[in-house]
Write a protein that holds these residues in place. Sequence first.
Motif, PDB file in Angstrom:
ATOM      1  N   VAL A  90       0.890  -1.168   0.000  1.00 55.74           N
ATOM      2  CA  VAL A  90       0.000   0.000   0.000  1.00 55.74           C
ATOM      3  C   VAL A  90       0.920   1.208   0.000  1.00 55.74           C
ATOM      4  O   VAL A  90       1.648   1.454   0.962  1.00 55.74           O
ATOM      5  CB  VAL A  90      -0.960   0.020   1.197  1.00 55.74           C
ATOM      6  N   ASP A  91       0.904   1.950  -1.099  1.00 49.46           N
ATOM      7  CA  ASP A  91       1.896   2.983  -1.343  1.00 49.46           C
ATOM      8  C   ASP A  91       1.432   4.338  -0.820  1.00 49.46           C
ATOM      9  O   ASP A  91       0.282   4.738  -1.028  1.00 49.46           O
ATOM     10  CB  ASP A  91       2.167   3.084  -2.853  1.00 49.46           C
ATOM     11  N   HIS A  92       2.357   5.036  -0.170  1.00 50.94           N
ATOM     12  CA  HIS A  92       2.108   6.417   0.238  1.00 50.94           C
ATOM     13  C   HIS A  92       2.474   7.322  -0.939  1.00 50.94           C
ATOM     14  O   HIS A  92       3.654   7.511  -1.255  1.00 50.94           O
ATOM     15  CB  HIS A  92       2.946   6.784   1.468  1.00 50.94           C
ATOM     16  N   ILE A  93       1.482   7.877  -1.563  1.00 49.64           N
ATOM     17  CA  ILE A  93       1.696   8.631  -2.792  1.00 49.64           C
ATOM     18  C   ILE A  93       2.289  10.007  -2.490  1.00 49.64           C
ATOM     19  O   ILE A  93       2.163  10.528  -1.384  1.00 49.64           O
ATOM     20  CB  ILE A  93       0.382   8.768  -3.592  1.00 49.64           C
ATOM     21  N   GLY A  94       2.933  10.591  -3.500  1.00 47.82           N
ATOM     22  CA  GLY A  94       3.529  11.908  -3.353  1.00 47.82           C
ATOM     23  C   GLY A  94       2.500  13.016  -3.482  1.00 47.82           C
ATOM     24  O   GLY A  94       1.344  12.798  -3.870  1.00 47.82           O
ATOM     25  N   PHE A  95       2.928  14.231  -3.170  1.00 48.94           N
ATOM     26  CA  PHE A  95       2.049  15.390  -3.276  1.00 48.94           C
ATOM     27  C   PHE A  95       1.775  15.737  -4.734  1.00 48.94           C
ATOM     28  O   PHE A  95       2.628  15.566  -5.611  1.00 48.94           O
ATOM     29  CB  PHE A  95       2.679  16.610  -2.593  1.00 48.94           C
ATOM     30  N   GLY A  96       0.579  16.239  -4.975  1.00 51.67           N
ATOM     31  CA  GLY A  96       0.204  16.713  -6.303  1.00 51.67           C
ATOM     32  C   GLY A  96       0.363  18.218  -6.417  1.00 51.67           C
ATOM     33  O   GLY A  96       0.920  18.872  -5.525  1.00 51.67           O
ATOM     34  N   PRO A  97      -0.140  18.805  -7.518  1.00 49.82           N
ATOM     35  CA  PRO A  97      -0.060  20.264  -7.688  1.00 49.82           C
ATOM     36  C   PRO A  97      -0.795  20.991  -6.562  1.00 49.82           C
ATOM     37  O   PRO A  97      -1.717  20.448  -5.944  1.00 49.82           O
ATOM     38  CB  PRO A  97      -0.749  20.500  -9.036  1.00 49.82           C
ATOM     39  N   HIS A 110      -2.538   5.648 -10.304  1.00 41.88           N
ATOM     40  CA  HIS A 110      -3.069   4.522 -11.070  1.00 41.88           C
ATOM     41  C   HIS A 110      -2.319   4.393 -12.397  1.00 41.88           C
ATOM     42  O   HIS A 110      -1.992   3.282 -12.836  1.00 41.88           O
ATOM     43  CB  HIS A 110      -4.564   4.707 -11.322  1.00 41.88           C
ATOM     44  N   LYS A 111      -2.033   5.514 -13.028  1.00 41.80           N
ATOM     45  CA  LYS A 111      -1.297   5.491 -14.299  1.00 41.80           C
ATOM     46  C   LYS A 111       0.133   4.987 -14.097  1.00 41.80           C
ATOM     47  O   LYS A 111       0.666   4.250 -14.928  1.00 41.80           O
ATOM     48  CB  LYS A 111      -1.259   6.896 -14.908  1.00 41.80           C
ATOM     49  N   LEU A 112       0.761   5.372 -12.981  1.00 43.14           N
ATOM     50  CA  LEU A 112       2.139   4.960 -12.719  1.00 43.14           C
ATOM     51  C   LEU A 112       2.248   3.463 -12.432  1.00 43.14           C
ATOM     52  O   LEU A 112       3.242   2.830 -12.775  1.00 43.14           O
ATOM     53  CB  LEU A 112       2.707   5.737 -11.525  1.00 43.14           C
ATOM     54  N   ALA A 113       1.215   2.898 -11.803  1.00 41.24           N
ATOM     55  CA  ALA A 113       1.312   1.525 -11.303  1.00 41.24           C
ATOM     56  C   ALA A 113       0.704   0.485 -12.233  1.00 41.24           C
ATOM     57  O   ALA A 113       1.200  -0.647 -12.308  1.00 41.24           O
ATOM     58  CB  ALA A 113       0.632   1.427  -9.938  1.00 41.24           C
ATOM     59  N   LYS A 114      -0.347   0.830 -12.943  1.00 37.23           N
ATOM     60  CA  LYS A 114      -1.181  -0.178 -13.615  1.00 37.23           C
ATOM     61  C   LYS A 114      -0.407  -1.070 -14.570  1.00 37.23           C
ATOM     62  O   LYS A 114      -0.592  -2.296 -14.587  1.00 37.23           O
ATOM     63  CB  LYS A 114      -2.325   0.507 -14.362  1.00 37.23           C
ATOM     64  N   ILE A 118       4.149  -5.775 -10.483  1.00 34.71           N
ATOM     65  CA  ILE A 118       4.052  -7.223 -10.650  1.00 34.71           C
ATOM     66  C   ILE A 118       3.432  -7.901  -9.430  1.00 34.71           C
ATOM     67  O   ILE A 118       3.198  -9.107  -9.446  1.00 34.71           O
ATOM     68  CB  ILE A 118       5.427  -7.854 -10.956  1.00 34.71           C
ATOM     69  N   ILE A 119       3.186  -7.154  -8.354  1.00 31.77           N
ATOM     70  CA  ILE A 119       2.456  -7.668  -7.203  1.00 31.77           C
ATOM     71  C   ILE A 119       1.240  -6.790  -6.989  1.00 31.77           C
ATOM     72  O   ILE A 119       1.073  -5.750  -7.631  1.00 31.77           O
ATOM     73  CB  ILE A 119       3.345  -7.726  -5.938  1.00 31.77           C
ATOM     74  N   ASP A 120       0.358  -7.187  -6.092  1.00 28.27           N
ATOM     75  CA  ASP A 120      -0.864  -6.432  -5.863  1.00 28.27           C
ATOM     76  C   ASP A 120      -0.565  -5.168  -5.064  1.00 28.27           C
ATOM     77  O   ASP A 120       0.407  -5.106  -4.305  1.00 28.27           O
ATOM     78  CB  ASP A 120      -1.893  -7.295  -5.150  1.00 28.27           C
ATOM     79  N   TYR A 121      -1.411  -4.164  -5.235  1.00 34.25           N
ATOM     80  CA  TYR A 121      -1.095  -2.856  -4.672  1.00 34.25           C
ATOM     81  C   TYR A 121      -2.358  -2.058  -4.396  1.00 34.25           C
ATOM     82  O   TYR A 121      -3.421  -2.305  -4.961  1.00 34.25           O
ATOM     83  CB  TYR A 121      -0.199  -2.061  -5.641  1.00 34.25           C
ATOM     84  N   SER A 122      -2.217  -1.114  -3.488  1.00 30.50           N
ATOM     85  CA  SER A 122      -3.225  -0.086  -3.261  1.00 30.50           C
ATOM     86  C   SER A 122      -2.489   1.203  -2.902  1.00 30.50           C
ATOM     87  O   SER A 122      -1.253   1.240  -2.889  1.00 30.50           O
ATOM     88  CB  SER A 122      -4.199  -0.497  -2.164  1.00 30.50           C
ATOM     89  N   PHE A 123      -3.253   2.245  -2.611  1.00 32.34           N
ATOM     90  CA  PHE A 123      -2.669   3.549  -2.296  1.00 32.34           C
ATOM     91  C   PHE A 123      -3.319   4.123  -1.039  1.00 32.34           C
ATOM     92  O   PHE A 123      -4.501   3.904  -0.772  1.00 32.34           O
ATOM     93  CB  PHE A 123      -2.900   4.558  -3.435  1.00 32.34           C
ATOM     94  N   HIS A 124      -2.535   4.887  -0.297  1.00 29.84           N
ATOM     95  CA  HIS A 124      -3.076   5.790   0.707  1.00 29.84           C
ATOM     96  C   HIS A 124      -3.284   7.150   0.027  1.00 29.84           C
ATOM     97  O   HIS A 124      -2.380   7.641  -0.663  1.00 29.84           O
ATOM     98  CB  HIS A 124      -2.101   5.997   1.871  1.00 29.84           C
ATOM     99  N   GLN A 448      -2.400  -6.467  -9.404  1.00 29.41           N
ATOM    100  CA  GLN A 448      -3.761  -5.937  -9.445  1.00 29.41           C
ATOM    101  C   GLN A 448      -3.960  -4.867  -8.382  1.00 29.41           C
ATOM    102  O   GLN A 448      -3.436  -4.976  -7.272  1.00 29.41           O
ATOM    103  CB  GLN A 448      -4.784  -7.048  -9.241  1.00 29.41           C
ATOM    104  N   PHE A 449      -4.747  -3.860  -8.718  1.00 20.30           N
ATOM    105  CA  PHE A 449      -5.147  -2.862  -7.727  1.00 20.30           C
ATOM    106  C   PHE A 449      -6.138  -3.494  -6.758  1.00 20.30           C
ATOM    107  O   PHE A 449      -7.105  -4.138  -7.180  1.00 20.30           O
ATOM    108  CB  PHE A 449      -5.767  -1.651  -8.398  1.00 20.30           C
TER     109      PHE A 449
END
Length: 453
Positions: A90-97, A110-114, A118-124, A448-449
Motif C-alpha cells: 500500500v503505497d504512500h503517494i507523493g504530493f500533487g499540484p 493509477h497510471k504509474l502503477a497499472k 508485478i504484485i498487488d497494490y493499493s494507495f493511501h 492488481q489494484f
Amino acid sequence: MSLIIKNGLINDNEKSYKADILIENGTIKQIGTNIDQKNYKIIDAVDKLILPGGIDVHTHMDLNLGKYRAADDFYTGTVAAAFGGTTTIVDHIGFGPEGCSLSYQINEYHKLAKEKAIIDYSFHGVMQHVDEHILHEMNEMVNEGITSFKIYMTYDNMLSDEEILKVLIQAKKVNAVIAVHAENDGAIQYLRNHYKSLNSSKPIYHALSRPDSTEAEAINRMIYLSEIAEFPHLYFVHVSTKKGLDEIITARKRGVKNIYCETCPQYLTLTEDYYNKENYEGLKYIMAPPLRKSEDIEALWEGVANDDVDVIATDHCPFFLEQKLNAKDDFTIAPGGVSGVEERIEIVLTEAIKRGISINKIIDKLSTEPAKIFNLYPRKGVIQVGSDADIIILSKKNEVIKQENRHSRADYTPYEEFEINYTVETTILRGNIIIQDNKLNTKMGDGQFMKRN
C-alpha cells in the motif's frame, strides 16, 4: 494455476503446523494432510517454512520530489518486493499540484502503477490542504476503495492543528484510517537553521536536528487531537524512538482507542553511528525520522514482543548515491529515504527469532495486522481457505546481503553485509509462482489494484 504445496511447515499469526495446501483459481481451496494430487503441479516444501505473503503498507514507489525522483518505479520496486517475499504493497503517494483534489493524485498513481506493478497494490490518499471539498472527497474515496489517508506534521504540505482536527473528525464519520508522519516541524526547522549557521554540515547533524523529542511531542499532540475527534483510526508511521513509543503505550493505558504503531527495519537494526561514516558514506542513511540510538532499538524490539508495535513496514524510498552526495556540503538538501522492501522479511525474521520472538508474532506484524488495519483481510495476510493464495516459502539458510544480490534499481543497500538466517525461495501471488530459484516468472503489469472495503 492448480497447485499443491506439500510437506512444509505452515506458519500463520497464531500457530505453526504441518499440512498441504491446495490452490485453485488463485485462492486457497483446501488445507489438510495427504491431499489428492490429481494432475496438479506439486511444490515439495519439505524442511521449508510456509508463510503468508508479506504486506508492506509503507512504500514510496516512483516518488517525485521535483529535484529528485526515487530510484524505484512500480516495476523495479515491486520486483524487489517479490524477491523479498512481499506480495502486496500500500503505497504512500507523493504530493500533487497545489490545490489539487484528493482524486487527482490517486488517478496519477493509477497510471504509474497499472502497467508496471508485478504484485498487488493499493494507495493511501494524501492530504496536502483541507477545505470542504477535500473533506467531502474523503467519503467518495472510501467508497472507491481508498480507505486510508496520509497527513504530515512537517514538510511543505504539512497541516495545521486545526486542519488535522477537521480531517480526524471526518475520518471518524467515514471510518477511514489516518496515517500520520509525526514530527514537530517548528523545532526541526529551528535546529536545522541553527546547525547550518554554525557551518555544521555533516550527516550526523541530520539526526541532531530531529531529536527524539520532536517525534514524541508530535505523537502526543496527535493523540490528544484524536481524543477530541472521538478516536478515529489513527496510525503512526515509522515510529523510531522509545519516547515516541512510550507516548502510545501511555495513551493506550489511559483508554485511548484506535491508535496503531508502525516501525521499520532500519529503526530495529541501524543506529545514528552510521551518520559518522567516513567519505560521506553517512549521507546514504539520511531519512526522516533519522536513525536513532541503540536504546531506541531495544525499546522498539520490546514493543514488538509486547504487541505495543502493531506493524513492521519499510518506508521504502531509495535514491541513488549520486543524488545523496549532492548534500556533501549541506545535510539539509539530501533526499531522504532508503531501500528496504526486499530486505524486510528476511531481516526481521532473523533478528526477531534471535531475540526469542516467535515467528507467529512476526508474521502478525509483517502480514496479518497490516491487512486488518488497512482493509485487506481476510483476502490478504493469512493462509486460510478462501483467501488469496499469496504464499512464500523460505529456507533456514545463512546468507549475506550485498548490493549484487539485490533487485531494487538503487545502487546501494543500507543493509550491506547484513547476515540473514532465513531466505525467501519461492513467492506465489494469487496461485501464480512469480519467484522461484532466484528467477522472475511474471511480467510487468501482472499486479492488481486492491479495492479496499
